[in-house]
Design a protein around this motif. Sequence first.
Motif, PDB file in Angstrom:
ATOM      1  N   ARG A  39     -52.065  -9.291 -89.578  1.00  0.00           N
ATOM      2  CA  ARG A  39     -52.995  -9.574 -88.483  1.00  0.00           C
ATOM      3  C   ARG A  39     -53.286 -11.064 -88.395  1.00  0.00           C
ATOM      4  N   HIS A  40     -53.429 -11.691 -89.554  1.00  0.00           N
ATOM      5  CA  HIS A  40     -53.649 -13.141 -89.579  1.00  0.00           C
ATOM      6  C   HIS A  40     -52.404 -13.882 -89.082  1.00  0.00           C
ATOM      7  N   GLU A  41     -51.240 -13.463 -89.562  1.00  0.00           N
ATOM      8  CA  GLU A  41     -50.013 -14.173 -89.237  1.00  0.00           C
ATOM      9  C   GLU A  41     -49.628 -14.036 -87.769  1.00  0.00           C
ATOM     10  N   ARG A  42     -49.980 -12.921 -87.156  1.00  0.00           N
ATOM     11  CA  ARG A  42     -49.670 -12.770 -85.727  1.00  0.00           C
ATOM     12  C   ARG A  42     -50.329 -13.877 -84.912  1.00  0.00           C
ATOM     13  N   GLN A  43     -51.501 -14.325 -85.347  1.00  0.00           N
ATOM     14  CA  GLN A  43     -52.230 -15.375 -84.630  1.00  0.00           C
ATOM     15  C   GLN A  43     -51.908 -16.777 -85.143  1.00  0.00           C
ATOM     16  N   HIS A  44     -51.610 -16.888 -86.434  1.00  0.00           N
ATOM     17  CA  HIS A  44     -51.542 -18.219 -87.050  1.00  0.00           C
ATOM     18  C   HIS A  44     -50.232 -18.526 -87.769  1.00  0.00           C
ATOM     19  N   GLY A  45     -49.315 -17.571 -87.836  1.00  0.00           N
ATOM     20  CA  GLY A  45     -48.118 -17.791 -88.637  1.00  0.00           C
ATOM     21  C   GLY A  45     -46.853 -17.359 -87.939  1.00  0.00           C
ATOM     22  N   ASN A  46     -45.838 -17.042 -88.748  1.00  0.00           N
ATOM     23  CA  ASN A  46     -44.530 -16.651 -88.245  1.00  0.00           C
ATOM     24  C   ASN A  46     -43.978 -15.596 -89.192  1.00  0.00           C
ATOM     25  N   ILE A  47     -43.718 -14.389 -88.674  1.00  0.00           N
ATOM     26  CA  ILE A  47     -43.326 -13.250 -89.496  1.00  0.00           C
ATOM     27  C   ILE A  47     -41.840 -12.971 -89.299  1.00  0.00           C
ATOM     28  N   LEU A  48     -41.091 -13.098 -90.378  1.00  0.00           N
ATOM     29  CA  LEU A  48     -39.645 -12.897 -90.358  1.00  0.00           C
ATOM     30  C   LEU A  48     -39.307 -11.619 -91.119  1.00  0.00           C
ATOM     31  N   TRP A  49     -38.487 -10.772 -90.514  1.00  0.00           N
ATOM     32  CA  TRP A  49     -38.079  -9.500 -91.117  1.00  0.00           C
ATOM     33  C   TRP A  49     -36.595  -9.540 -91.452  1.00  0.00           C
ATOM     34  N   VAL A  50     -36.249  -9.010 -92.623  1.00  0.00           N
ATOM     35  CA  VAL A  50     -34.858  -8.915 -93.070  1.00  0.00           C
ATOM     36  C   VAL A  50     -34.586  -7.432 -93.298  1.00  0.00           C
ATOM     37  N   MET A  51     -33.616  -6.867 -92.577  1.00  0.00           N
ATOM     38  CA  MET A  51     -33.513  -5.411 -92.504  1.00  0.00           C
ATOM     39  C   MET A  51     -32.114  -4.895 -92.803  1.00  0.00           C
ATOM     40  N   GLY A  52     -32.067  -3.785 -93.551  1.00  0.00           N
ATOM     41  CA  GLY A  52     -30.833  -3.066 -93.784  1.00  0.00           C
ATOM     42  C   GLY A  52     -30.693  -1.917 -92.804  1.00  0.00           C
ATOM     43  N   PRO A  53     -29.517  -1.299 -92.741  1.00  0.00           N
ATOM     44  CA  PRO A  53     -29.278  -0.247 -91.740  1.00  0.00           C
ATOM     45  C   PRO A  53     -30.140   0.995 -91.912  1.00  0.00           C
ATOM     46  N   ALA A  54     -30.682   1.240 -93.113  1.00  0.00           N
ATOM     47  CA  ALA A  54     -31.551   2.404 -93.303  1.00  0.00           C
ATOM     48  C   ALA A  54     -32.726   2.387 -92.333  1.00  0.00           C
ATOM     49  N   CYS A  55     -33.123   1.209 -91.887  1.00  0.00           N
ATOM     50  CA  CYS A  55     -34.245   1.086 -90.960  1.00  0.00           C
ATOM     51  C   CYS A  55     -33.909   1.645 -89.581  1.00  0.00           C
ATOM     52  N   ALA A  56     -32.604   1.873 -89.290  1.00  0.00           N
ATOM     53  CA  ALA A  56     -32.197   2.350 -87.966  1.00  0.00           C
ATOM     54  C   ALA A  56     -31.713   3.791 -87.982  1.00  0.00           C
ATOM     55  N   PHE A  57     -31.710   4.429 -89.143  1.00  0.00           N
ATOM     56  CA  PHE A  57     -31.145   5.772 -89.238  1.00  0.00           C
ATOM     57  C   PHE A  57     -32.133   6.887 -88.883  1.00  0.00           C
ATOM     58  N   ASP A  58     -33.379   6.546 -88.636  1.00  0.00           N
ATOM     59  CA  ASP A  58     -34.403   7.540 -88.377  1.00  0.00           C
ATOM     60  C   ASP A  58     -35.101   7.236 -87.060  1.00  0.00           C
ATOM     61  N   ALA A  59     -35.301   8.284 -86.242  1.00  0.00           N
ATOM     62  CA  ALA A  59     -35.919   8.091 -84.925  1.00  0.00           C
ATOM     63  C   ALA A  59     -37.317   7.499 -85.047  1.00  0.00           C
ATOM     64  N   GLY A  60     -38.100   7.999 -85.995  1.00  0.00           N
ATOM     65  CA  GLY A  60     -39.463   7.509 -86.151  1.00  0.00           C
ATOM     66  C   GLY A  60     -39.522   6.068 -86.610  1.00  0.00           C
TER      67      GLY A  60
ATOM     68  N   THR B 253     -43.640 -17.995 -92.272  1.00  0.00           N
ATOM     69  CA  THR B 253     -44.741 -18.092 -93.235  1.00  0.00           C
ATOM     70  C   THR B 253     -44.922 -16.777 -93.996  1.00  0.00           C
ATOM     71  N   THR B 254     -44.360 -15.696 -93.481  1.00  0.00           N
ATOM     72  CA  THR B 254     -44.288 -14.418 -94.191  1.00  0.00           C
ATOM     73  C   THR B 254     -42.907 -13.833 -93.952  1.00  0.00           C
ATOM     74  N   VAL B 255     -42.264 -13.375 -95.032  1.00  0.00           N
ATOM     75  CA  VAL B 255     -40.942 -12.758 -94.950  1.00  0.00           C
ATOM     76  C   VAL B 255     -41.037 -11.357 -95.546  1.00  0.00           C
ATOM     77  N   ILE B 256     -40.533 -10.363 -94.821  1.00  0.00           N
ATOM     78  CA  ILE B 256     -40.533  -8.982 -95.301  1.00  0.00           C
ATOM     79  C   ILE B 256     -39.100  -8.468 -95.277  1.00  0.00           C
ATOM     80  N   CYS B 257     -38.571  -8.145 -96.461  1.00  0.00           N
ATOM     81  CA  CYS B 257     -37.194  -7.674 -96.592  1.00  0.00           C
ATOM     82  C   CYS B 257     -37.200  -6.183 -96.892  1.00  0.00           C
ATOM     83  N   MET B 258     -36.369  -5.427 -96.184  1.00  0.00           N
ATOM     84  CA  MET B 258     -36.396  -3.976 -96.312  1.00  0.00           C
ATOM     85  C   MET B 258     -34.990  -3.406 -96.470  1.00  0.00           C
ATOM     86  N   ALA B 259     -34.751  -2.766 -97.620  1.00  0.00           N
ATOM     87  CA  ALA B 259     -33.558  -1.950 -97.850  1.00  0.00           C
ATOM     88  C   ALA B 259     -32.248  -2.694 -97.631  1.00  0.00           C
ATOM     89  N   THR B 260     -32.150  -3.892 -98.150  1.00  0.00           N
ATOM     90  CA  THR B 260     -30.891  -4.627 -98.096  1.00  0.00           C
ATOM     91  C   THR B 260     -30.844  -5.605 -99.259  1.00  0.00           C
TER      92      THR B 260
END
Length: 362
Positions: A141-162, A287-294
């Motif tokens: 919530r803080h970074e949306r207003q004041h920072g930069n949020i970078l996501w690093v994603m593996g294919p598991a993030c796309a295998f589910d509809a939800g 300013t924030t990096v979130i890496c998921m399943a890779t």
Amino acid sequence: MAFTLPFYHEPDFTQPRLENAPDAALAPAPRDGIAPANYHSTSMYPEYFKLGGRWLLAEESRMDCTAVFQDGEVRIVEFRNLKQGDLVVTGRSEDGSEGIYLWTGGFEEEGDARDAFAFRQGRSRETGYTRDYNELVELLRHERQHGNILWVMGPACAFDAGARKAFAALVRAGYVNGLMAGNALATHDMEASYLGTALGSDIYTQQPRENGHYNHLDTINKVRECGSIPAFVRAGHVTDGIMYECVQNSVPFVLVGSVRDDGPLPEVCGNVYEGQNAMRALVRSATTVICMATTLHTIATGNMTPSYRLVGGTVRPLYFYSIDVSEFSVNKLRDRGSLSVRTIVTNVQDFVGKLAGALGAV
């Protein structure tokens, strides 16, 4: 309580050992891509170099690079990018005795010390993560207003509809400022909207479709026919999902390939160093990096990401998260030197849905 960034404490340069320290030694790079003997290799932490009688902070850093003094500033340069004649900092001591000071205590506060013995201090499937989720929600919530949020994603993030729906909602809600992935994440995400499958299985029921093994190749082929991912989106071939929302919301993305890629998609960087440069460009803003399943992309990103960022003349933490269902994967990054990483061991599809719900994005 609203999130606040921790205060950064500079080293006390009035200490005699730092005040009386010599200037750091400099030596020219003998050839392009070659460092001089006894070069100093950088870390993820803030490092100061005494040059011209002043302690200078390297404002941009990353692990395993060289420090170059140029135009009154310290630049952090990959070995392959050194140019003949660059003035490279030399010295292997980091306690100030050679004009180089590595500072790890900038964000520590009184009371940070912990008991030497305590149960369950590791990060595993048995760890309680409620506090981690709450802190991450407030951070984002803080970074949306004041920072930069970078996501690093593996294919598991796309295998589910939800999971696709939840991450697409995060993009629309402004919680995604950049995306880094490989060929597979983008391919299977667009396959889901284009043909209703991910790697040939129904995106919701997970039941395999007849001849479904063609679907990801048909998707890649159609994107290549259109010329680019944005063109594929604009042509109306996809109407939802991760890449669709990135295009619609002008979120920059970098796709870096591997030796086993199919196709690949037009935007996939096939040259590993061009890909690394493109990733590094997005990391420099984060300013924030979130890496998921890779695992590999997480380690690559971690190795080029410092633990701090200089924003508006103020040093602040750079928050780095690794999310994976495998304890091995999240611990491997820490073993590779990214010591400030925060880890959550969970299924990333559940993680994305829970996070999007807590942020009110869905």
